[in-house]
Design an enzyme around this catalytic site. Structure first.
Site, mmCIF file in Angstrom:
data_model
loop_
_atom_site.group_PDB
_atom_site.id
_atom_site.type_symbol
_atom_site.label_atom_id
_atom_site.label_comp_id
_atom_site.label_asym_id
_atom_site.label_seq_id
_atom_site.Cartn_x
_atom_site.Cartn_y
_atom_site.Cartn_z
ATOM 1 N N HIS A 121 -5.502 3.839 -2.092
ATOM 2 C CA HIS A 121 -6.864 4.174 -1.690
ATOM 3 C C HIS A 121 -7.157 5.590 -2.152
ATOM 4 C CE1 HIS A 121 -9.891 4.373 1.959
ATOM 5 N NE2 HIS A 121 -10.429 4.767 0.832
ATOM 6 N N HIS B 226 -4.118 -4.704 7.153
ATOM 7 C CA HIS B 226 -4.249 -3.552 8.044
ATOM 8 C C HIS B 226 -3.447 -3.756 9.320
ATOM 9 C CE1 HIS B 226 -5.669 0.134 9.736
ATOM 10 N NE2 HIS B 226 -6.242 0.399 8.603
ATOM 11 N N ARG C 227 -6.980 12.926 0.578
ATOM 12 C CA ARG C 227 -5.932 13.360 1.514
ATOM 13 C C ARG C 227 -4.555 12.811 1.144
ATOM 14 N NH1 ARG C 227 -7.498 9.986 6.917
ATOM 15 N NH2 ARG C 227 -9.486 10.997 6.574
ATOM 16 N N ASN D 273 0.847 -1.185 0.000
ATOM 17 C CA ASN D 273 0.000 0.000 0.000
ATOM 18 C C ASN D 273 0.892 1.249 0.000
ATOM 19 O OD1 ASN D 273 -1.448 2.274 1.117
ATOM 20 N ND2 ASN D 273 -3.114 0.864 1.551
ATOM 21 N N HIS E 222 0.925 5.894 1.979
ATOM 22 C CA HIS E 222 1.753 6.630 2.953
ATOM 23 C C HIS E 222 2.824 7.487 2.263
ATOM 24 C CE1 HIS E 222 -0.444 4.039 5.617
ATOM 25 N NE2 HIS E 222 -0.022 3.002 4.932
HETATM 26 N N1 PXP Z 1 -5.877 -3.147 3.489
HETATM 27 C C1 PXP Z 1 -6.834 -2.172 3.545
HETATM 28 C C2 PXP Z 1 -8.203 -2.495 3.043
HETATM 29 C C3 PXP Z 1 -6.534 -0.886 4.045
HETATM 30 O O1 PXP Z 1 -7.496 0.053 4.110
HETATM 31 C C4 PXP Z 1 -5.205 -0.624 4.452
HETATM 32 C C5 PXP Z 1 -4.852 0.761 4.921
HETATM 33 O O2 PXP Z 1 -5.034 1.689 3.911
HETATM 34 C C6 PXP Z 1 -4.254 -1.654 4.359
HETATM 35 C C7 PXP Z 1 -4.621 -2.899 3.894
HETATM 36 C C8 PXP Z 1 -2.824 -1.446 4.777
HETATM 37 O O3 PXP Z 1 -2.771 -1.120 6.131
HETATM 38 P P1 PXP Z 1 -1.391 -0.636 6.757
HETATM 39 O O4 PXP Z 1 -0.991 0.596 6.036
HETATM 40 O O5 PXP Z 1 -1.733 -0.425 8.190
HETATM 41 O O6 PXP Z 1 -0.406 -1.741 6.542
#
Ligand code: PXP
Length: 241
Positions: A43, A194, A49, A7, A10
């Site tokens: 996302h 997550h 944001r 992801n 960040h």
């Molecule tokens: N999966 C989903 C559906 C999410 O919303 C997120 C966070 O955007 C993640 C995975 C990744 O989470 P993290 O950044 O805490 O590893």
């Protein structure tokens, strides 16, 4: 073989802190793919944001393996997704005031909208996953709505792991285990994500049927420390030579 989706939201959060062009999540995605990940996750939030529409459009052209777009069920975002056509969408709940996605989608409350949008996604050859808590009813409803996959929200699991809350951790792990078994019996693909980091992922590796882990924050945080030494050295060299 289990798969890793990285992801890159960040990276976009850092860019938006200065509202400039750097660091570009598109470049980050290329590096993640070169390092061997199996998909890129981003996302497109309603409040924009971090990831911008421009990012998703370019990523669709540049990602070599799979682009997994996390998104809410808002009309505008659905239109954008149907227009860009990522390989996969992951439907998530979204609240403006939250720091990050808190909790899974309430599938029952969103059932009609889900069913309709899943049909449109399938008509455009887009695979659909739904981000849910490890809960049998949400899994059942996800199947009925036509989803191809579920992503089990591991936020609570990861929190209990970090706090060393053994009893709560074991209860959450057992919910995840039951959810995996049930989802498998319904022929749903199983993803997890997550809050996972380099330690909390380890117990989950025992579950054969998890196909994909989606991880962002811990990887990007780790990248700061593994990269900081070289980054400082590079600037020292420029200044002192
Ligand atoms: N999966 C989903 C559906 C999410 O919303 C997120 C966070 O955007 C993640 C995975 C990744 O989470 P993290 O950044 O805490 O590893």
């Amino acid at each position: 073989m289990k798969k890793l989706g990285v992801n890159i939201d960040h990276i976009a959060t850092l860019r938006q802190a200065r509202k400039g062009n750097f660091p570009d999540p598109v470049i980050a995605a290329g590096i993640c793919e070169l390092a061997g990940c199996d998909s890129i996750v981003c996302h497109l939030r309603e409040d924009r944001r971090h990831i911008q529409e421009r990012d998703v459009r370019i990523l669709k052209e540049t990602v070599r393996k799979k682009l997994n777009l996390e998104m809410s069920l808002s009309k505008d975002i659905i239109e954008i997704a149907l227009n860009i056509k990522p390989h996969q969408v992951t439907i998530v709940p979204e609240k403006r005031e939250e720091l990050t996605t808190e909790g899974g989608l309430n599938v029952e409350n969103n059932f009609k909208k889900l069913q309709q949008s899943i049909k449109s996604f399938h008509n455009n050859n887009i695979v659909v996953s739904i981000f849910i808590e490890p809960d049998i009813e949400h899994i059942e409803k996800s199947r009925q709505a036509g989803a191809d996959a579920i992503e089990i929200h591991t936020g609570k699991y990861a929190n209990y792991y970090e706090k060393g809350a053994e009893k709560e951790f074991n209860e959450e792990l057992s919910k995840i285990e039951k959810s995996i078994e049930y989802a498998k019996s319904l022929n749903l693909k199983i993803h997890c994500g997550h809050g996972l980091d380099y330690q909390s992922i380890i117990p989950l590796l025992n579950f054969q049927d998890i196909e994909e882990f989606n991880i962002g924050y811990s990887i990007i945080c780790s990248a700061i420390f593994t990269g900081l030494y070289n980054a400082v050295q590079e600037m020292v060299n420029i200044i002192k030579k």
